[in-house]
Scaffold this motif. Structure first.
Motif, mmCIF file in Angstrom:
data_model
loop_
_atom_site.group_PDB
_atom_site.id
_atom_site.type_symbol
_atom_site.label_atom_id
_atom_site.label_comp_id
_atom_site.label_asym_id
_atom_site.label_seq_id
_atom_site.Cartn_x
_atom_site.Cartn_y
_atom_site.Cartn_z
ATOM 1 N N ALA A 134 0.838 -1.210 0.000
ATOM 2 C CA ALA A 134 0.000 0.000 0.000
ATOM 3 C C ALA A 134 0.865 1.249 0.000
ATOM 4 O O ALA A 134 0.554 2.227 -0.696
ATOM 5 N N ALA A 135 1.951 1.257 0.757
ATOM 6 C CA ALA A 135 2.842 2.422 0.800
ATOM 7 C C ALA A 135 3.462 2.681 -0.567
ATOM 8 O O ALA A 135 3.576 3.836 -1.005
ATOM 9 N N CYS A 136 3.851 1.633 -1.268
ATOM 10 C CA CYS A 136 4.444 1.782 -2.605
ATOM 11 C C CYS A 136 3.408 2.318 -3.583
ATOM 12 O O CYS A 136 3.698 3.238 -4.358
ATOM 13 N N ILE A 137 2.215 1.755 -3.557
ATOM 14 C CA ILE A 137 1.147 2.224 -4.442
ATOM 15 C C ILE A 137 0.852 3.696 -4.175
ATOM 16 O O ILE A 137 0.729 4.498 -5.109
ATOM 17 N N ASP A 138 0.760 4.067 -2.907
ATOM 18 C CA ASP A 138 0.518 5.473 -2.552
ATOM 19 C C ASP A 138 1.623 6.373 -3.095
ATOM 20 O O ASP A 138 1.354 7.449 -3.635
ATOM 21 N N ALA A 139 2.876 5.946 -2.968
ATOM 22 C CA ALA A 139 4.004 6.751 -3.443
ATOM 23 C C ALA A 139 3.947 6.935 -4.959
ATOM 24 O O ALA A 139 4.200 8.029 -5.473
ATOM 25 N N ILE A 140 3.612 5.870 -5.681
ATOM 26 C CA ILE A 140 3.516 5.962 -7.142
ATOM 27 C C ILE A 140 2.381 6.907 -7.526
ATOM 28 O O ILE A 140 2.533 7.745 -8.426
ATOM 29 N N GLN A 141 1.253 6.782 -6.858
ATOM 30 C CA GLN A 141 0.118 7.660 -7.160
ATOM 31 C C GLN A 141 0.463 9.118 -6.877
ATOM 32 O O GLN A 141 0.139 10.010 -7.674
ATOM 33 N N GLN A 142 1.127 9.380 -5.753
ATOM 34 C CA GLN A 142 1.506 10.751 -5.400
ATOM 35 C C GLN A 142 2.499 11.319 -6.410
ATOM 36 O O GLN A 142 2.385 12.473 -6.820
ATOM 37 N N ALA A 143 3.469 10.525 -6.810
ATOM 38 C CA ALA A 143 4.510 11.008 -7.717
ATOM 39 C C ALA A 143 4.001 11.225 -9.141
ATOM 40 O O ALA A 143 4.470 12.128 -9.831
ATOM 41 N N THR A 144 3.070 10.381 -9.584
ATOM 42 C CA THR A 144 2.615 10.454 -10.976
ATOM 43 C C THR A 144 1.283 11.172 -11.138
ATOM 44 O O THR A 144 0.953 11.599 -12.245
ATOM 45 N N GLY A 145 0.506 11.257 -10.068
ATOM 46 C CA GLY A 145 -0.834 11.818 -10.160
ATOM 47 C C GLY A 145 -1.812 10.888 -10.850
ATOM 48 O O GLY A 145 -2.910 11.299 -11.217
ATOM 49 N N LEU A 146 -1.427 9.638 -11.027
ATOM 50 C CA LEU A 146 -2.264 8.644 -11.698
ATOM 51 C C LEU A 146 -2.721 7.580 -10.706
ATOM 52 O O LEU A 146 -1.984 7.219 -9.779
ATOM 53 N N ALA A 147 -3.911 7.062 -10.939
ATOM 54 C CA ALA A 147 -4.432 5.987 -10.096
ATOM 55 C C ALA A 147 -3.685 4.689 -10.389
ATOM 56 O O ALA A 147 -3.370 4.384 -11.540
ATOM 57 N N VAL A 148 -3.406 3.954 -9.329
ATOM 58 C CA VAL A 148 -2.816 2.624 -9.446
ATOM 59 C C VAL A 148 -3.850 1.633 -8.927
ATOM 60 O O VAL A 148 -4.305 1.747 -7.787
ATOM 61 N N LEU A 149 -4.241 0.712 -9.777
ATOM 62 C CA LEU A 149 -5.183 -0.331 -9.371
ATOM 63 C C LEU A 149 -4.394 -1.538 -8.890
ATOM 64 O O LEU A 149 -3.471 -1.993 -9.583
ATOM 65 N N ALA A 150 -4.745 -2.044 -7.723
ATOM 66 C CA ALA A 150 -4.039 -3.186 -7.134
ATOM 67 C C ALA A 150 -4.875 -4.449 -7.294
ATOM 68 O O ALA A 150 -6.083 -4.441 -7.070
ATOM 69 N N PHE A 151 -4.210 -5.515 -7.690
ATOM 70 C CA PHE A 151 -4.839 -6.815 -7.846
ATOM 71 C C PHE A 151 -4.058 -7.829 -7.011
ATOM 72 O O PHE A 151 -3.187 -8.526 -7.518
#
Length: 162
Positions: free
Chosen positions: A131-148
């Motif tokens: 979750a922390a990695c997904i949050d960091a990617i979303q914050q840095a890119t401004g794009l949604a990351v969908l987790a499966f």
């Protein structure tokens, strides 16, 4: 038509010599677990350790081998895997790709012809880090990351004969 002619990858990689083919076939059956695995594998293939290492490096550089390394069941060690996907515009593709691939948690990254065109696998030492990695990617890119997240695991052994 020979068996080799019927293999689609043989047509894609026609520059493989017989030693390359034997090496690829051998690598699909596992790699020795010993103090000098390259030397042992090389002896089994009737080549030197240096030649085997050079061939693996050349095959990786050419994109014929995309990955060379162990596969772990990370959950048994307390970690986690998660497949993730993003919709990335062509204009931002290279920038986002560079950022995502720079993350130590990203094990694989694939481009797909789909609205969700960037797919990658996250591997972390602890499940909470996903979750922390997904949050960091979303914050840095401004794009949604969908987790499966993985719900169950299947073993499918596939070997391509060269």
């Amino acid at each position: 038509m020979t068996d080799r002619d019927s293999c689609p990858l043989s047509r894609v990689a026609p520059d493989l010599d017989e030693a390359d083919r034997r090496l690829i076939n051998k690598l699909q059956d596992g790699f020795p677990l010993c103090p000098r695995p390259f030397a042992e594998a090389a002896a089994q293939l009737d080549m030197s350790e240096e030649e085997l290492i050079e061939r693996v490096a050349r095959l990786r550089a050419a994109g014929i081998l995309t990955r060379f390394g162990p596969l772990f069941q990370i959950e048994r060690a307390g970690g986690a895997y998660c497949l993730a996907a993003m919709a990335v515009s062509e204009a931002r593709w290279e920038t986002v790709l560079e950022y995502v691939n720079a993350r130590i948690e990203v094990a694989h990254n694939y481009r797909r012809e789909h609205a969700l065109n960037m797919w990658f696998v996250l591997a972390t030492a602890r499940p909470v880090e996903i979750a922390a990695c997904i949050d960091a990617i979303q914050q840095a890119t401004g794009l949604a990351v969908l987790a499966f997240p993985k719900e169950r695991e299947y073993f499918l052994e596939m070997k391509l004969e060269f």
